[in-house]
Write an enzyme that holds these catalytic residues in place. Sequence first.
Site, mmCIF file in Angstrom:
data_model
loop_
_atom_site.group_PDB
_atom_site.id
_atom_site.type_symbol
_atom_site.label_atom_id
_atom_site.label_comp_id
_atom_site.label_asym_id
_atom_site.label_seq_id
_atom_site.Cartn_x
_atom_site.Cartn_y
_atom_site.Cartn_z
ATOM 1 N N TYR A 37 97.179 -51.947 -9.268
ATOM 2 C CA TYR A 37 98.137 -52.729 -8.440
ATOM 3 C C TYR A 37 99.484 -52.159 -8.641
ATOM 4 O O TYR A 37 99.979 -51.643 -9.571
ATOM 5 C CB TYR A 37 98.232 -54.087 -8.957
ATOM 6 C CG TYR A 37 97.007 -55.016 -8.414
ATOM 7 C CD1 TYR A 37 96.996 -55.860 -7.235
ATOM 8 C CD2 TYR A 37 95.819 -55.006 -9.295
ATOM 9 C CE1 TYR A 37 95.662 -56.307 -7.102
ATOM 10 C CE2 TYR A 37 94.912 -56.096 -9.032
ATOM 11 C CZ TYR A 37 94.771 -56.629 -7.932
ATOM 12 O OH TYR A 37 93.589 -57.258 -7.408
ATOM 13 N N ARG B 221 86.720 -55.952 -13.022
ATOM 14 C CA ARG B 221 86.599 -57.037 -11.739
ATOM 15 C C ARG B 221 86.002 -55.963 -10.729
ATOM 16 O O ARG B 221 86.142 -54.973 -10.578
ATOM 17 C CB ARG B 221 88.000 -57.078 -11.318
ATOM 18 C CG ARG B 221 88.997 -58.089 -12.040
ATOM 19 C CD ARG B 221 88.318 -59.420 -12.283
ATOM 20 N NE ARG B 221 87.533 -60.202 -11.173
ATOM 21 C CZ ARG B 221 88.073 -60.761 -9.987
ATOM 22 N NH1 ARG B 221 89.058 -60.781 -9.892
ATOM 23 N NH2 ARG B 221 87.186 -61.409 -9.132
ATOM 24 N N HIS C 252 88.195 -56.280 -4.533
ATOM 25 C CA HIS C 252 88.306 -57.360 -4.096
ATOM 26 C C HIS C 252 89.463 -57.493 -3.511
ATOM 27 O O HIS C 252 90.555 -56.519 -3.803
ATOM 28 C CB HIS C 252 88.087 -58.646 -4.829
ATOM 29 C CG HIS C 252 89.181 -58.942 -6.014
ATOM 30 N ND1 HIS C 252 88.866 -57.966 -7.176
ATOM 31 C CD2 HIS C 252 90.413 -59.139 -6.060
ATOM 32 C CE1 HIS C 252 90.029 -58.074 -8.182
ATOM 33 N NE2 HIS C 252 90.854 -58.626 -7.240
ATOM 34 N N HIS D 12 92.710 -60.023 -1.970
ATOM 35 C CA HIS D 12 93.087 -61.617 -2.073
ATOM 36 C C HIS D 12 93.573 -61.898 -0.793
ATOM 37 O O HIS D 12 93.999 -61.098 -0.116
ATOM 38 C CB HIS D 12 94.172 -61.754 -3.051
ATOM 39 C CG HIS D 12 94.012 -61.476 -4.311
ATOM 40 N ND1 HIS D 12 93.646 -62.312 -5.355
ATOM 41 C CD2 HIS D 12 93.997 -60.149 -5.205
ATOM 42 C CE1 HIS D 12 93.683 -61.575 -6.788
ATOM 43 N NE2 HIS D 12 93.636 -60.329 -6.697
#
Lengths: 206, 234
Positions: B105, B154, B157, B159
């Site tokens: 990120y 994780r 994905h 958000h």
Amino acid sequence: MKRIVTPSQTVGPYLKIGLEEIAPLGSQDIPGERITISGRLLDGEGKGVNDGMIETWQANARGKYAHPEDFQDKQTTPGFTGFGRVWTDPEGGFRFETIKPGPVPWNDVAPWNDAGPWKDTAPRNNSDNQAPHIVVSVFARGLLKHLVTRIYFQDDPLLADDPVLKTVTDAARRETLLAVPDSGNPGAYLWDIVLQGPRETVFFDC
Amino acid sequence: MPKVNGYRRQKPTQEVPYLYAPYASTVLRSPQQPLVVLPHTLSEITGPLQGHEAVRPNDNDLTRQHEGEPQGQRIIVSGRVTDADGRPVPDALIEIWQCNAAGRYRHEVDQHDAPLDPNFSGAGRTVTDADGAYRFVTIEPGAYPWGNHENAWRPKHIHFSLFGTAFATRLITQMFFPGDPLLPLDPVFNCVKDAKARNRMVSSFDIETTVPEHALGYRFDIVLRGRDATPMEG
């Protein structure tokens, strides 16, 4: 055939990438009593939650929501949406400036609205209004779904008749919903959000 | 006294819990007192209506926000936003954020040993059309490790944040990818007991929206809460 609603998931620690802070007052001069609300978002060990986000929704000073389903014959305020969003700081602190909302009407909740858990505790009171309040959503890593609470104002004369406050029968718990005037600092209110523990804030099944 | 048409609640098995010990961060952040049931009032059936004014050109194309193109598999994520009764939710703001193709990120807290991509910010927004439809162009996010438990990763994905029509319909969720081997191991995804509800969060590969020579299509329909029965007068 009813469809299953998409479940909620946590915002995680990186929510700032996608969601900006939004000041409730924007840049315009909004009529009403200027207030600031500041406090901290705290976890079960009393530590500040440094990656949280708080969203607020409120009526204007007349008690009118900027939304087509507000049926009241009152005027909205140009430039005032009623929505705000702040992130928490490294100590879990937050602060926002807005105007104090006016009272909004109470409504009949029975029997077609939320029959079920509410049915037996619904306040059959004679109150026409809810005391001025701001509705709040709390988001953070570790919250799989946002928490919903309300900010009321400790010095407001309508508190005693508020139908929602009346359902919180434990006085100490009810106080967690009250923003407290910061003495010597006009318009400033203090209000913490405690996620867990003895001082846990009242959260609503909304 | 005025009548207000509220929003329906979920079955408990289709709802996410606050305390879910396999997801360690819930342990100190979940309330222990029962929630106080709130009837929907004017405060809950109204809500922020953020719409078209919040969106700028290219906001829905995460591959065109920089000088060059980001690394990774280009994908198109599209679908419809409806309520639980199948009614479209038009003019609704959707905001998304995600990591890059390497699983990193663009955020100061993310110290995962994977490269940042100078051509990828990872944030997008768009507004649904009259039929509730929306479309994003982005790249497939990577999986990434997190400290929840030993060797925790994780699943890939994105958000998603939506307001819907009211304060009561606010939803922040995550979109997952079909067949991801990490899904059965992920405590965030598995916090929902009901498999049908859980699988609402898994997109499907869609050859119809796949653009030849350009990008793979994934379909992700989002369902917001439906209204209570229409109130009867008298």
